[in-house]
Design a protein around this motif. Structure first.
Motif, PDB file in Angstrom:
ATOM      1  N   TYR A   1      -7.050  67.430 -91.678  1.00  0.00           N
ATOM      2  CA  TYR A   1      -7.748  68.811 -91.050  1.00  0.00           C
ATOM      3  C   TYR A   1      -9.095  68.423 -90.181  1.00  0.00           C
ATOM      4  CZ  TYR A   1      -4.502  70.578 -94.480  1.00  0.00           C
ATOM      5  OH  TYR A   1      -3.301  70.830 -95.109  1.00  0.00           O
ATOM      6  N   LEU A   2      -9.860  67.351 -90.717  1.00  0.00           N
ATOM      7  CA  LEU A   2     -11.033  67.055 -89.993  1.00  0.00           C
ATOM      8  C   LEU A   2     -10.811  66.502 -88.692  1.00  0.00           C
ATOM      9  CD1 LEU A   2     -14.159  66.516 -90.166  1.00  0.00           C
ATOM     10  CD2 LEU A   2     -13.594  64.197 -91.229  1.00  0.00           C
ATOM     11  N   TYR A   3      -9.643  65.708 -88.537  1.00  0.00           N
ATOM     12  CA  TYR A   3      -9.654  65.084 -87.296  1.00  0.00           C
ATOM     13  C   TYR A   3      -8.356  65.709 -86.199  1.00  0.00           C
ATOM     14  CZ  TYR A   3     -12.071  61.069 -89.200  1.00  0.00           C
ATOM     15  OH  TYR A   3     -12.581  60.139 -89.943  1.00  0.00           O
ATOM     16  N   PHE A   4      -7.585  66.739 -86.978  1.00  0.00           N
ATOM     17  CA  PHE A   4      -6.471  67.284 -86.072  1.00  0.00           C
ATOM     18  C   PHE A   4      -6.405  68.908 -86.385  1.00  0.00           C
ATOM     19  CE2 PHE A   4      -5.180  63.044 -86.518  1.00  0.00           C
ATOM     20  CZ  PHE A   4      -4.830  62.679 -85.188  1.00  0.00           C
ATOM     21  N   GLU A   5      -7.202  69.365 -87.395  1.00  0.00           N
ATOM     22  CA  GLU A   5      -7.311  70.609 -87.622  1.00  0.00           C
ATOM     23  C   GLU A   5      -5.986  71.206 -88.572  1.00  0.00           C
ATOM     24  OE1 GLU A   5      -7.945  73.331 -84.203  1.00  0.00           O
ATOM     25  OE2 GLU A   5      -9.530  72.012 -83.421  1.00  0.00           O
ATOM     26  N   SER A   6      -5.108  70.688 -88.357  1.00  0.00           N
ATOM     27  CA  SER A   6      -3.691  71.259 -89.338  1.00  0.00           C
ATOM     28  C   SER A   6      -2.611  70.014 -88.951  1.00  0.00           C
ATOM     29  CB  SER A   6      -3.304  72.548 -88.459  1.00  0.00           C
ATOM     30  OG  SER A   6      -2.573  72.359 -87.321  1.00  0.00           O
ATOM     31  N   VAL A   7      -1.701  70.215 -89.948  1.00  0.00           N
ATOM     32  CA  VAL A   7      -0.419  69.255 -89.765  1.00  0.00           C
ATOM     33  C   VAL A   7       0.199  69.698 -88.413  1.00  0.00           C
ATOM     34  CG1 VAL A   7       1.727  68.692 -90.871  1.00  0.00           C
ATOM     35  CG2 VAL A   7      -0.356  68.996 -92.289  1.00  0.00           C
ATOM     36  N   ASP A   8       0.431  70.731 -88.157  1.00  0.00           N
ATOM     37  CA  ASP A   8       1.021  71.162 -86.774  1.00  0.00           C
ATOM     38  C   ASP A   8       0.424  70.461 -85.613  1.00  0.00           C
ATOM     39  OD1 ASP A   8       3.138  72.576 -87.991  1.00  0.00           O
ATOM     40  OD2 ASP A   8       2.406  74.380 -87.384  1.00  0.00           O
ATOM     41  N   LYS A   9      -0.981  70.396 -85.622  1.00  0.00           N
ATOM     42  CA  LYS A   9      -1.682  69.736 -84.292  1.00  0.00           C
ATOM     43  C   LYS A   9      -1.654  68.392 -84.476  1.00  0.00           C
ATOM     44  CE  LYS A   9      -4.570  73.412 -82.909  1.00  0.00           C
ATOM     45  NZ  LYS A   9      -5.843  73.846 -82.523  1.00  0.00           N
ATOM     46  N   LEU A  10      -1.468  67.792 -85.607  1.00  0.00           N
ATOM     47  CA  LEU A  10      -1.365  66.137 -85.847  1.00  0.00           C
ATOM     48  C   LEU A  10       0.025  65.838 -85.222  1.00  0.00           C
ATOM     49  CD1 LEU A  10      -1.707  63.474 -86.793  1.00  0.00           C
ATOM     50  CD2 LEU A  10      -1.169  64.180 -89.305  1.00  0.00           C
ATOM     51  N   VAL A  11       1.221  66.627 -85.698  1.00  0.00           N
ATOM     52  CA  VAL A  11       2.532  66.299 -85.214  1.00  0.00           C
ATOM     53  C   VAL A  11       2.681  66.703 -83.775  1.00  0.00           C
ATOM     54  CG1 VAL A  11       4.900  66.879 -85.330  1.00  0.00           C
ATOM     55  CG2 VAL A  11       3.509  67.036 -87.597  1.00  0.00           C
ATOM     56  N   GLU A  12       2.234  67.491 -83.396  1.00  0.00           N
ATOM     57  CA  GLU A  12       2.037  67.890 -82.031  1.00  0.00           C
ATOM     58  C   GLU A  12       1.356  66.740 -81.186  1.00  0.00           C
ATOM     59  OE1 GLU A  12       0.234  71.048 -78.399  1.00  0.00           O
ATOM     60  OE2 GLU A  12       0.094  71.047 -80.483  1.00  0.00           O
ATOM     61  N   ALA A  13       0.269  66.156 -81.698  1.00  0.00           N
ATOM     62  CA  ALA A  13      -0.491  65.088 -81.000  1.00  0.00           C
ATOM     63  C   ALA A  13       0.663  63.978 -81.064  1.00  0.00           C
ATOM     64  CB  ALA A  13      -1.839  64.766 -81.583  1.00  0.00           C
ATOM     65  N   TYR A  14       1.208  63.671 -81.848  1.00  0.00           N
ATOM     66  CA  TYR A  14       2.097  62.597 -82.103  1.00  0.00           C
ATOM     67  C   TYR A  14       3.380  62.705 -81.122  1.00  0.00           C
ATOM     68  CZ  TYR A  14       5.573  59.096 -83.323  1.00  0.00           C
ATOM     69  OH  TYR A  14       6.839  58.146 -83.411  1.00  0.00           O
ATOM     70  N   VAL A  15       3.942  63.920 -81.073  1.00  0.00           N
ATOM     71  CA  VAL A  15       5.005  63.893 -80.068  1.00  0.00           C
ATOM     72  C   VAL A  15       4.679  63.936 -78.554  1.00  0.00           C
ATOM     73  CG1 VAL A  15       6.877  65.746 -79.455  1.00  0.00           C
ATOM     74  CG2 VAL A  15       6.381  65.470 -81.798  1.00  0.00           C
ATOM     75  N   ARG A  16       3.577  64.489 -78.445  1.00  0.00           N
ATOM     76  CA  ARG A  16       3.019  64.807 -76.816  1.00  0.00           C
ATOM     77  C   ARG A  16       2.806  63.057 -76.510  1.00  0.00           C
ATOM     78  NH1 ARG A  16       2.200  68.995 -74.674  1.00  0.00           N
ATOM     79  NH2 ARG A  16       2.069  71.097 -75.763  1.00  0.00           N
ATOM     80  N   GLN A  17       2.178  62.205 -77.241  1.00  0.00           N
ATOM     81  CA  GLN A  17       1.990  60.714 -76.853  1.00  0.00           C
ATOM     82  C   GLN A  17       3.205  60.054 -76.717  1.00  0.00           C
ATOM     83  OE1 GLN A  17      -0.585  58.962 -79.558  1.00  0.00           O
ATOM     84  NE2 GLN A  17       0.954  58.134 -80.864  1.00  0.00           N
ATOM     85  N   LYS A  18       4.301  60.439 -77.497  1.00  0.00           N
ATOM     86  CA  LYS A  18       5.520  59.672 -77.484  1.00  0.00           C
ATOM     87  C   LYS A  18       6.562  60.496 -76.284  1.00  0.00           C
ATOM     88  CE  LYS A  18       4.915  56.652 -80.698  1.00  0.00           C
ATOM     89  NZ  LYS A  18       4.788  55.140 -80.277  1.00  0.00           N
ATOM     90  N   ASP A  19       6.407  61.474 -76.006  1.00  0.00           N
ATOM     91  CA  ASP A  19       7.478  62.401 -75.297  1.00  0.00           C
ATOM     92  C   ASP A  19       7.499  61.686 -74.033  1.00  0.00           C
ATOM     93  OD1 ASP A  19       8.989  65.020 -75.348  1.00  0.00           O
ATOM     94  OD2 ASP A  19       8.299  64.697 -73.189  1.00  0.00           O
ATOM     95  N   TYR A  20       8.852  61.526 -73.596  1.00  0.00           N
ATOM     96  CA  TYR A  20       8.988  60.840 -72.075  1.00  0.00           C
ATOM     97  C   TYR A  20       8.315  61.547 -71.101  1.00  0.00           C
ATOM     98  CZ  TYR A  20      11.640  59.536 -67.958  1.00  0.00           C
ATOM     99  OH  TYR A  20      11.830  59.082 -66.785  1.00  0.00           O
ATOM    100  N   TRP A  21       8.657  62.848 -71.029  1.00  0.00           N
ATOM    101  CA  TRP A  21       8.030  63.724 -69.934  1.00  0.00           C
ATOM    102  C   TRP A  21       6.760  63.756 -69.931  1.00  0.00           C
ATOM    103  CZ3 TRP A  21      11.548  64.750 -66.481  1.00  0.00           C
ATOM    104  CH2 TRP A  21      13.029  64.736 -66.797  1.00  0.00           C
ATOM    105  N   GLU A  22       5.913  63.672 -70.949  1.00  0.00           N
ATOM    106  CA  GLU A  22       4.308  63.706 -71.123  1.00  0.00           C
ATOM    107  C   GLU A  22       3.908  62.472 -70.134  1.00  0.00           C
ATOM    108  OE1 GLU A  22       2.095  65.632 -72.238  1.00  0.00           O
ATOM    109  OE2 GLU A  22       3.511  67.178 -72.685  1.00  0.00           O
ATOM    110  N   THR A  23       4.635  61.561 -70.025  1.00  0.00           N
ATOM    111  CA  THR A  23       4.197  60.086 -69.294  1.00  0.00           C
ATOM    112  C   THR A  23       3.709  60.412 -67.847  1.00  0.00           C
ATOM    113  OG1 THR A  23       6.292  59.414 -68.671  1.00  0.00           O
ATOM    114  CG2 THR A  23       5.203  58.751 -70.849  1.00  0.00           C
ATOM    115  N   PHE A  24       4.388  61.704 -67.404  1.00  0.00           N
ATOM    116  CA  PHE A  24       4.366  62.060 -65.975  1.00  0.00           C
ATOM    117  C   PHE A  24       3.184  62.973 -65.840  1.00  0.00           C
ATOM    118  CE2 PHE A  24       8.811  60.968 -66.227  1.00  0.00           C
ATOM    119  CZ  PHE A  24       9.053  60.130 -65.326  1.00  0.00           C
ATOM    120  N   SER A  25       2.837  63.834 -66.758  1.00  0.00           N
ATOM    121  CA  SER A  25       1.695  64.672 -66.817  1.00  0.00           C
ATOM    122  C   SER A  25       0.544  64.469 -65.768  1.00  0.00           C
ATOM    123  CB  SER A  25       1.435  65.458 -68.196  1.00  0.00           C
ATOM    124  OG  SER A  25       0.727  64.351 -68.665  1.00  0.00           O
ATOM    125  N   GLU A  26       0.000  63.292 -65.988  1.00  0.00           N
ATOM    126  CA  GLU A  26      -1.309  63.078 -65.196  1.00  0.00           C
ATOM    127  C   GLU A  26      -1.224  62.516 -64.161  1.00  0.00           C
ATOM    128  OE1 GLU A  26      -3.600  60.332 -67.694  1.00  0.00           O
ATOM    129  OE2 GLU A  26      -3.887  61.436 -69.477  1.00  0.00           O
TER     130      GLU A  26
END
Length: 224
Positions: free
Chosen positions: A59-84
């Motif tokens: 909760y200190l670093y990610f605010e919630s479990v959902d946001k922790l999971v979201e952070a993980y998925v976004r850094q691993k998701d193939y399509w996110e690699t194109f975003s920048e």
């Protein structure tokens, strides 16, 4: 003066390093749970236990479990690699309306998804139950996809070639073929993508379909 500087540096950098180390441990724990237990194992206590960290830090670093999971998925998701770098890619491939880029994206996605066990579980999660977090991630992919279609759409205007529908079938086919092969190890249409020869057949066909699609649109425009 130098001694004082070094002491200050140690006290200020220590907590930062510890924070990043703990964040990484929590993210890695999410990946391990998805890979070994599936998304149903993503509870706060289980994540904290796997990470060997106090659950309060989630909760200190990610605010919630959902946001922790979201952070993980976004850094691993193939399509996110194109975003920048999406605008750079679009500029680089304007010359042929994204034809080469379309092939590369599909082939790279196939190779990535074939090896990414955690993302296989994430896609299964997306299609197996209604979930706000997974919907947000899927919507983010759609937003990125729309940027790429701005590059390809002009090539198919005033033709009956529906590039978006074709891409949907190809991407959906990649997901299904990989999930099918990894879930039960069986062949599909006699092709075993757990073997190198089967993988190459799929890669060749992805490129071929893109080639046919662009050529058909080009030929139709010639006849106008």
């Amino acid at each position: 003066m130098d001694k004082e500087y070094k002491m200050v540096r140690k006290t200020t950098e220590g907590p930062i390093r510890n924070k990043e180390k703990t964040r990484l441990k929590l993210l890695n724990a999410v990946g391990e749970i998805i890979r070994t237990e599936g998304y149903k194992g993503l509870g706060v206590n289980n994540i904290a236990t796997k990470a060997k960290a106090d659950k309060k830090l989630i909760y200190l670093y990610f605010e919630s479990v959902d946001k922790l999971v979201e952070a993980y998925v976004r850094q691993k998701d193939y399509w996110e690699t194109f975003s920048e770098g999406i605008q750079i890619l679009i500029e680089e491939h304007k010359g042929n309306f994204g034809k080469d880029l379309a092939s590369k994206i599909l082939v790279d996605q196939f190779n990535f998804f074939l090896q990414a066990e955690e993302m296989q579980k994430v896609i299964l999660w997306e299609i197996s139950e209604k979930n706000e977090l997974m919907r947000e991630i899927a919507d983010a992919r759609e937003t990125l996809g729309n940027e790429l279609f701005k590059l390809t759409d002009p090539q198919f205007e005033n033709t009956n070639v529906d590039i978006r529908a074709i891409q949907a079938l190809l991407i959906g086919g990649i997901y299904y073929l990989v999930l099918h092969a990894k879930s039960n190890g069986s062949t599909f249409c006699g092709i075993d993508i757990n073997e190198q020869t089967g993988q190459q057949r799929i890669i060749n066909s992805l490129k071929q379909v893109v080639e046919w699609t662009y050529n058909e649109a080009k030929n139709q425009k010639k006849d106008l």
